[in-house]
Design an enzyme around this catalytic site. Structure first.
Site, PDB file in Angstrom:
ATOM      1  CG  ASN A 131    -132.529 -97.530-111.679  1.00  0.00           C
ATOM      2  OD1 ASN A 131    -132.093 -98.650-111.421  1.00  0.00           O
ATOM      3  ND2 ASN A 131    -132.874 -97.203-112.903  1.00  0.00           N
ATOM      4  CB  CYS A 184    -132.761 -90.787-112.957  1.00  0.00           C
ATOM      5  SG  CYS A 184    -133.631 -92.275-112.421  1.00  0.00           S
ATOM      6  CB  CYS A 206    -139.437 -91.842-112.171  1.00  0.00           C
ATOM      7  SG  CYS A 206    -140.663 -92.077-110.859  1.00  0.00           S
ATOM      8  NE  ARG A 207    -135.545 -88.105-113.074  1.00  0.00           N
ATOM      9  CZ  ARG A 207    -134.670 -87.336-112.474  1.00  0.00           C
ATOM     10  NH1 ARG A 207    -134.334 -86.183-113.015  1.00  0.00           N
ATOM     11  NH2 ARG A 207    -134.112 -87.704-111.348  1.00  0.00           N
ATOM     12  CB  SER A 208    -132.613 -93.938-115.368  1.00  0.00           C
ATOM     13  OG  SER A 208    -132.795 -94.574-114.128  1.00  0.00           O
ATOM     14  CG  ASP A 216    -137.841 -87.088-110.505  1.00  0.00           C
ATOM     15  OD1 ASP A 216    -138.703 -87.926-110.858  1.00  0.00           O
ATOM     16  OD2 ASP A 216    -136.964 -87.322-109.663  1.00  0.00           O
TER      17      ASP A 216
END
Ligand code: 4NP
Length: 148
Positions: free
Chosen positions: A12, A9, A14-16, A122
């Protein structure tokens, strides 16, 4: 043989890392090497974002030991599959592809067509950490099913 999968993301945090932690938790006995990275270097060395860790922790996913790092050109050689959280991540990854490398780079949401989602929104901006986790769980299940 171990399948090496990298989630990417922007930050690095939150999402990934959520994608990494959720996929690891749901992977069962599958032989996987999972990691995550950000296209930016803004949060290098930091743990996942506090609210993301809390939302994940409430579902039993422990993200506390993860640390942010920046996506690197060498990741094209180190992984068998690279999964981006949105189109901008995908473009930023592709811009670094070494000549002759053919490692697949796909959107994580490709594994959850039933959701109609074309990216993982996000939560750093939307503040919808649970909504992001719902989608990440669906994508992770689809990804794992695709490996069987
Ligand atoms: P991520 O979210 O890409 O899912 O980790 C973000 C985290 C931090 C920032 C942007 C996106 N930031 O601008 O610091």
């Amino acid at each position: 043989m171990t399948k090496r999968i990298l989630f990417v993301c922007l930050g690095n945090i939150c999402r990934s890392p959520s994608a990494e932690g959720v996929t690891r938790a749901l992977a069962g006995s599958r032989d996987l090497m999972l990691d995550s990275a950000g296209t930016s270097g803004w949060h290098i060395g930091e743990p996942p974002y506090g609210e993301m860790r809390r939302a994940a922790g409430a579902r039993g996913y422990d993200l506390d030991t993860l640390r942010a790092r920046q996506f690197a050109r060498s990741d094209f050689e180190s992984f068998d599959l690279i999964l981006a959280m949105d189109d901008q991540n995908l473009a930023d990854i592709e811009a670094l592809r070494p000549p002759g490398n053919d490692t697949p780079v796909r959107l994580f949401t490709d594994y959850a067509p039933e959701t109609g989602a074309d990216h993982v929104p996000d939560p750093y901006y939307t503040r919808d950490f649970d909504g992001a986790l719902d989608l990440v769980e669906t994508c992770a299940r689809g990804l794992l099913a695709s490996l069987d």
